[in-house]
Scaffold this motif. Structure first.
Motif, PDB file in Angstrom:
ATOM      1  N   LYS B  72      -6.805   7.768   5.656  1.00  0.00           N
ATOM      2  CA  LYS B  72      -5.464   8.224   5.299  1.00  0.00           C
ATOM      3  C   LYS B  72      -5.157   7.954   3.831  1.00  0.00           C
ATOM      4  O   LYS B  72      -4.370   8.659   3.210  1.00  0.00           O
ATOM      5  CB  LYS B  72      -4.415   7.503   6.177  1.00  0.00           C
ATOM      6  CG  LYS B  72      -4.373   8.013   7.586  1.00  0.00           C
ATOM      7  CD  LYS B  72      -3.490   7.153   8.448  1.00  0.00           C
ATOM      8  CE  LYS B  72      -2.117   7.706   8.688  1.00  0.00           C
ATOM      9  NZ  LYS B  72      -2.032   9.054   9.178  1.00  0.00           N
ATOM     10  N   SER B  76      -7.397  12.087   3.336  1.00  0.00           N
ATOM     11  CA  SER B  76      -6.300  13.020   3.605  1.00  0.00           C
ATOM     12  C   SER B  76      -5.073  12.708   2.748  1.00  0.00           C
ATOM     13  O   SER B  76      -4.233  13.555   2.534  1.00  0.00           O
ATOM     14  CB  SER B  76      -5.943  12.985   5.093  1.00  0.00           C
ATOM     15  OG  SER B  76      -5.642  11.663   5.485  1.00  0.00           O
ATOM     16  N   ARG B  77      -5.003  11.503   2.199  1.00  0.00           N
ATOM     17  CA  ARG B  77      -3.934  11.065   1.296  1.00  0.00           C
ATOM     18  C   ARG B  77      -2.540  11.361   1.841  1.00  0.00           C
ATOM     19  O   ARG B  77      -1.634  11.734   1.110  1.00  0.00           O
ATOM     20  CB  ARG B  77      -4.100  11.717  -0.082  1.00  0.00           C
ATOM     21  CG  ARG B  77      -5.367  11.193  -0.736  1.00  0.00           C
ATOM     22  CD  ARG B  77      -5.276  11.210  -2.206  1.00  0.00           C
ATOM     23  NE  ARG B  77      -5.995  12.328  -2.758  1.00  0.00           N
ATOM     24  CZ  ARG B  77      -5.772  12.835  -3.949  1.00  0.00           C
ATOM     25  NH1 ARG B  77      -4.837  12.345  -4.700  1.00  0.00           N
ATOM     26  NH2 ARG B  77      -6.484  13.842  -4.374  1.00  0.00           N
ATOM     27  N   ASP B  78      -2.388  11.226   3.171  1.00  0.00           N
ATOM     28  CA  ASP B  78      -1.076  11.485   3.755  1.00  0.00           C
ATOM     29  C   ASP B  78      -0.457  10.199   4.288  1.00  0.00           C
ATOM     30  O   ASP B  78       0.443  10.229   5.106  1.00  0.00           O
ATOM     31  CB  ASP B  78      -1.188  12.530   4.880  1.00  0.00           C
ATOM     32  CG  ASP B  78      -2.100  12.039   5.991  1.00  0.00           C
ATOM     33  OD1 ASP B  78      -2.804  11.031   5.782  1.00  0.00           O
ATOM     34  OD2 ASP B  78      -2.126  12.668   7.055  1.00  0.00           O
ATOM     35  N   LEU B  79      -0.977   9.057   3.786  1.00  0.00           N
ATOM     36  CA  LEU B  79      -0.424   7.778   4.203  1.00  0.00           C
ATOM     37  C   LEU B  79       1.040   7.744   3.791  1.00  0.00           C
ATOM     38  O   LEU B  79       1.376   7.962   2.634  1.00  0.00           O
ATOM     39  CB  LEU B  79      -1.198   6.662   3.514  1.00  0.00           C
ATOM     40  CG  LEU B  79      -1.044   5.267   4.092  1.00  0.00           C
ATOM     41  CD1 LEU B  79      -1.493   5.257   5.525  1.00  0.00           C
ATOM     42  CD2 LEU B  79      -1.853   4.280   3.287  1.00  0.00           C
ATOM     43  N   ALA B  80       1.922   7.484   4.758  1.00  0.00           N
ATOM     44  CA  ALA B  80       3.350   7.536   4.449  1.00  0.00           C
ATOM     45  C   ALA B  80       3.939   6.132   4.485  1.00  0.00           C
ATOM     46  O   ALA B  80       3.554   5.293   5.294  1.00  0.00           O
ATOM     47  CB  ALA B  80       4.071   8.433   5.432  1.00  0.00           C
ATOM     48  N   SER B  81       4.882   5.911   3.593  1.00  0.00           N
ATOM     49  CA  SER B  81       5.572   4.633   3.550  1.00  0.00           C
ATOM     50  C   SER B  81       6.462   4.503   4.771  1.00  0.00           C
ATOM     51  O   SER B  81       6.971   5.488   5.290  1.00  0.00           O
ATOM     52  CB  SER B  81       6.390   4.560   2.272  1.00  0.00           C
ATOM     53  OG  SER B  81       7.470   3.690   2.434  1.00  0.00           O
ATOM     54  N   GLY B  86       8.717   8.940   5.620  1.00  0.00           N
ATOM     55  CA  GLY B  86       8.263  10.229   5.149  1.00  0.00           C
ATOM     56  C   GLY B  86       7.813  10.222   3.700  1.00  0.00           C
ATOM     57  O   GLY B  86       7.187  11.177   3.254  1.00  0.00           O
ATOM     58  N   GLU B  87       8.121   9.160   2.963  1.00  0.00           N
ATOM     59  CA  GLU B  87       7.688   9.108   1.558  1.00  0.00           C
ATOM     60  C   GLU B  87       6.184   8.884   1.511  1.00  0.00           C
ATOM     61  O   GLU B  87       5.691   7.905   2.039  1.00  0.00           O
ATOM     62  CB  GLU B  87       8.417   7.962   0.859  1.00  0.00           C
ATOM     63  CG  GLU B  87       8.144   7.837  -0.613  1.00  0.00           C
ATOM     64  CD  GLU B  87       9.072   8.680  -1.445  1.00  0.00           C
ATOM     65  OE1 GLU B  87       8.570   9.632  -2.070  1.00  0.00           O
ATOM     66  OE2 GLU B  87      10.275   8.409  -1.448  1.00  0.00           O
ATOM     67  N   ARG B  88       5.480   9.817   0.850  1.00  0.00           N
ATOM     68  CA  ARG B  88       4.036   9.637   0.730  1.00  0.00           C
ATOM     69  C   ARG B  88       3.727   8.523  -0.256  1.00  0.00           C
ATOM     70  O   ARG B  88       4.372   8.416  -1.299  1.00  0.00           O
ATOM     71  CB  ARG B  88       3.374  10.931   0.246  1.00  0.00           C
ATOM     72  CG  ARG B  88       3.457  12.075   1.228  1.00  0.00           C
ATOM     73  CD  ARG B  88       2.303  11.972   2.226  1.00  0.00           C
ATOM     74  NE  ARG B  88       2.536  12.863   3.346  1.00  0.00           N
ATOM     75  CZ  ARG B  88       2.105  14.119   3.404  1.00  0.00           C
ATOM     76  NH1 ARG B  88       1.434  14.603   2.391  1.00  0.00           N
ATOM     77  NH2 ARG B  88       2.347  14.864   4.437  1.00  0.00           N
ATOM     78  N   VAL B  89       2.722   7.723   0.074  1.00  0.00           N
ATOM     79  CA  VAL B  89       2.426   6.547  -0.734  1.00  0.00           C
ATOM     80  C   VAL B  89       1.753   6.902  -2.053  1.00  0.00           C
ATOM     81  O   VAL B  89       2.107   6.381  -3.106  1.00  0.00           O
ATOM     82  CB  VAL B  89       1.528   5.598   0.092  1.00  0.00           C
ATOM     83  CG1 VAL B  89       0.912   4.568  -0.782  1.00  0.00           C
ATOM     84  CG2 VAL B  89       2.329   4.959   1.195  1.00  0.00           C
ATOM     85  N   GLU B  92       3.969   8.168  -4.799  1.00  0.00           N
ATOM     86  CA  GLU B  92       4.866   7.089  -5.205  1.00  0.00           C
ATOM     87  C   GLU B  92       4.191   6.203  -6.263  1.00  0.00           C
ATOM     88  O   GLU B  92       4.814   5.821  -7.257  1.00  0.00           O
ATOM     89  CB  GLU B  92       5.235   6.246  -3.978  1.00  0.00           C
ATOM     90  CG  GLU B  92       6.633   5.702  -4.028  1.00  0.00           C
ATOM     91  CD  GLU B  92       7.051   5.093  -2.701  1.00  0.00           C
ATOM     92  OE1 GLU B  92       7.981   4.291  -2.736  1.00  0.00           O
ATOM     93  OE2 GLU B  92       6.445   5.402  -1.657  1.00  0.00           O
TER      94      GLU B  92
END
Lengths: 341, 324
Positions: B72, B76-81, B86-89, B92
């Motif tokens: 993640k 896929s770089r969709d790791l969310a905070s 919903g904020e993508r890490v 950020e």
């Protein structure tokens, strides 16, 4: 005549083998700045040890209980500890500033507690944490450095990589990560159980994060000693390895430890205050210089003394330790040039 | 040479793996804490808990959890905070990185310039008054806690002397993006730059002076002196050049640590929303995905910088190149 010969030879032997402690102390006696620094450090430590006496007999306060409604008598006038703000924009009370009398010498903090007394009590925790984490750190680093340097091979590769990994995370980030986890959940390692607010938590964390810093020079030193002639001689004589480590290696790395000691204690003190400032170091009701700076943060514009005093105390201790560390290094490390004339 | 580089790269990857495993272990495998409950926050419904447990694979074994996390984060770089739902890490961090870079680059410029000047001057006037004063100032600079100095500077510039001309120009604490207002960016960073640079100036001038003096006993310096070169020329063309090898190594390490989030205390005190500040927030909220991401980010920086420093070292100093 033979008797005379004998005494003179033992005397020269004794001179040649004066240990690192003695060398360091001799250097201290010659170095005026370092002597002054040592004296300053001693005075600060003594003052902190006198904290209960100061609080009870000089300041006449209890530095741990809030005293918001209290008042003191100054020059025959009774003055409230909490005074209306002189800044018209802030509607509220701010604590009394420095009185320069025995009571509330440096003023009060936001809960009406005597800053001078708290400074001494906080210093006890700060100095205790700094020195014990430095000792623990050096002990761990010696263990790892000796194991890696003396055993070599796989043990060295694994331990050195481990140190690389730990050192690749910025020290403060690493310490903060560990603090947050331990403070929220406490520490449960087998038989060892620590509450999150124990003073041992910051001690262990700070000791751990600086192990790589200290282990590297120790390992290098041990590797140098391992190929020294007297170690080879001992091995040829069939001396067991644990005896070589205990009697030949350990005594000879003492000078490295003496040099590292003040440096590590310095970094430990600064790290402790930073962690406490972020309120993840020393936990209430205990206090340290770092938590005091944090207490003073909200008052920094109106009563700067609340945060100034502990900061100056930290800077003074670190300065003294730095000067002492330099002096030790100059005496013990022939390659050191920090104060070459 | 190629072989040395490949070994080095393999070591780098190993160290990165080790760090990620270590951080993962600290936050996800600490006995007595359930990461699902941490991520979901207080009072989460059982459905939410179940979704999280599925998404991160907390019902499966640790290696699989680790693999899911890394996938993640990097693929896929969709790791969310989880603090800001919903904020993508990854974006950020990319937003915070320029702030830290501005802070650290400016401070580095100040401390490199000042320490080169002060260190060389001290070595040239070794043992005299100028040297003693520079060294004493350096010692004081090293001893001041950076966050406390920041607080005191805030107090002086924002309140106590803010009405005087010498501090009237200081804007309120915070960050002004360079692209919006270059002058405001500069003004807002001057004080943080100086505060961050102070301790490093002290360390670097002391180290540089020590190296320069140690070098003065070397044979090649004696030769240069015997040739009749002027002391200034020897200092600048021979000693300083040699001393810069160690200096760059030190600089590479410190710079990488700071860019990677080591400037956290300065960022927190001055309210600069940089990487260190982000990490600190993530840690205070126990925002595990964000912690994982920021620590990995900073470790990557440090490790890559180490490799670069080693390569630079080999380029600068032929003696440490591997033998053919």
């Amino acid at each position: 005549m033979p008797g005379l010969m004998k005494t003179s030879s033992t005397r020269s032997e004794r001179l040649a083998s004066s240990g690192p402690w003695k060398t360091a102390l001799t250097g201290l006696a010659r170095d005026h700045t370092a002597r002054l620094a040592g004296l300053g450090l001693l005075l600060i430590v003594l003052a902190c040890l006198m904290a209960p006496f100061y609080a009870a007999h000089i300041a006449h306060t209890d530095p741990f209980s809030a005293n918001v409604a209290g008042s003191i008598v100054l020059d025959g006038q009774e003055i409230d500890l909490m005074q209306p703000d002189d800044n018209p924009l802030h509607l509220g009370l701010s604590p009394i500033g420095p009185t320069w009398h025995t009571r509330y010498l440096l003023g009060a903090d936001s809960q009406g507690r005597d800053i001078a007394a708290r400074l001494l009590y906080g210093g006890r925790n700060s100095l205790l944490i700094a020195s014990s984490s430095a000792a623990l750190c050096l002990a761990l680093a010696t263990l790892i450095g000796v194991a890696a340097g003396f055993l070599g091979g796989v043990a060295d590769a694994v331990l050195s990589r481990l140190m690389d990994i730990m050192w690749a995370v910025p020290v403060y980030l690493f310490a903060i990560c560990l603090s947050i986890v331990t403070i929220t959940t406490g520490l449960h390692l087998g038989p060892l159980t620590l509450e999150g607010n124990s003073l041992l938590v910051p001690v262990m964390i700070i000791a751990l994060v600086y192990v790589p810093y200290a282990a590297r020079p120790i390992r290098a030193r041990v590797m140098g000693l391992k190929s020294a002639e007297f170690v080879t001689a001992a091995r040829c004589l069939g001396v067991p390895r644990w005896r070589i480590v205990l009697l030949d290696i350990l005594p000879n790395i003492t000078d490295t430890l003496v040099v590292l000691g003040p440096l590590v204690m310095n970094m430990a003190l600064l790290t402790e205050s930073a962690l406490s400032f972020l309120s993840i170091g020393v936990q209430a009701p205990a206090s340290s210089w770092g938590t005091m700076i944090q207490d003073g943060e909200g008052l920094i514009y109106t009563r700067p003394m609340v945060a100034m005093a502990p900061g100056l105390a930290i800077a003074a201790v670190v300065l003294c330790l730095n000067i002492l560390g330099d002096s030790f290094r100059d005496c013990l490390d022939p390659r050191s040039t920090s104060r070459e004339p | 040479m190629l072989r040395a580089l490949i070994t080095r790269l393999a070591q780098t990857l190993l160290v990165l793996f080790g760090i990620s495993a270590m951080v993962f272990g600290v936050f996800f495998a600490t006995p007595g804490m359930d990461p699902t409950a941490r991520i979901a926050g207080r009072g989460a419904s059982p459905q939410v808990m179940e979704t999280i447990r599925k998404e991160y694979g907390f019902d499966r074994s640790l290696p699989i959890q680790y693999a899911i996390m890394m996938k993640k984060l990097f693929i896929s770089r969709d790791l969310a905070s989880y603090a800001n739902r919903g904020e993508r890490v990854v974006p950020e961090i990319l937003r915070a990185a320029p702030v830290t870079a501005s802070l650290v680059c400016g401070a580095a410029f100040i401390w490199v310039m000042t320490s080169l000047l002060a260190g060389t001057l001290a070595a040239a006037t070794k043992g005299r008054m100028v040297d003693r004063i520079i060294m004493a100032l350096g010692m004081v600079g090293i001893s001041i806690p950076v966050f406390w100095l920041g607080e005191v500077m805030n107090m002086l510039t924002q309140s106590r002397y803010h009405d005087r001309w010498w501090f009237a120009w200081v804007p309120p604490p915070g960050y002004v993006p360079l692209t919006q207002n270059p002058w405001g960016w500069f003004l807002s960073l001057v004080i943080p730059w100086c505060v961050l640079a102070l301790a490093f100036t002290g360390i670097y001038s002391r180290v540089l002076r020590g190296d320069l003096i140690a070098l003065s006993h070397e044979d090649f310096i004696r030769t240069a002196r015997a040739k009749g070169l002027s002391p200034t020329r020897i200092m600048l063309r021979h000693s300083l050049r040699m001393a810069l090898i160690g200096y760059t190594a030190l600089f590479g390490m410190d710079f990488a640590q700071l860019v990677g989030g080591g400037a956290l205390m300065t960022e927190v005190v001055f309210g600069l929303p940089g990487v260190g500040h982000l990490t600190y927030q993530a840690l205070s909220n126990m925002d595990l995905p964000l912690i994982m991401a920021t620590v990995m980010y900073s470790a990557t920086f440090v490790v890559i910088a180490n490799t670069l420093v080693d390569a630079l070292h080999m380029a600068l100093d032929p003696r440490i190149r591997p033998n053919r």
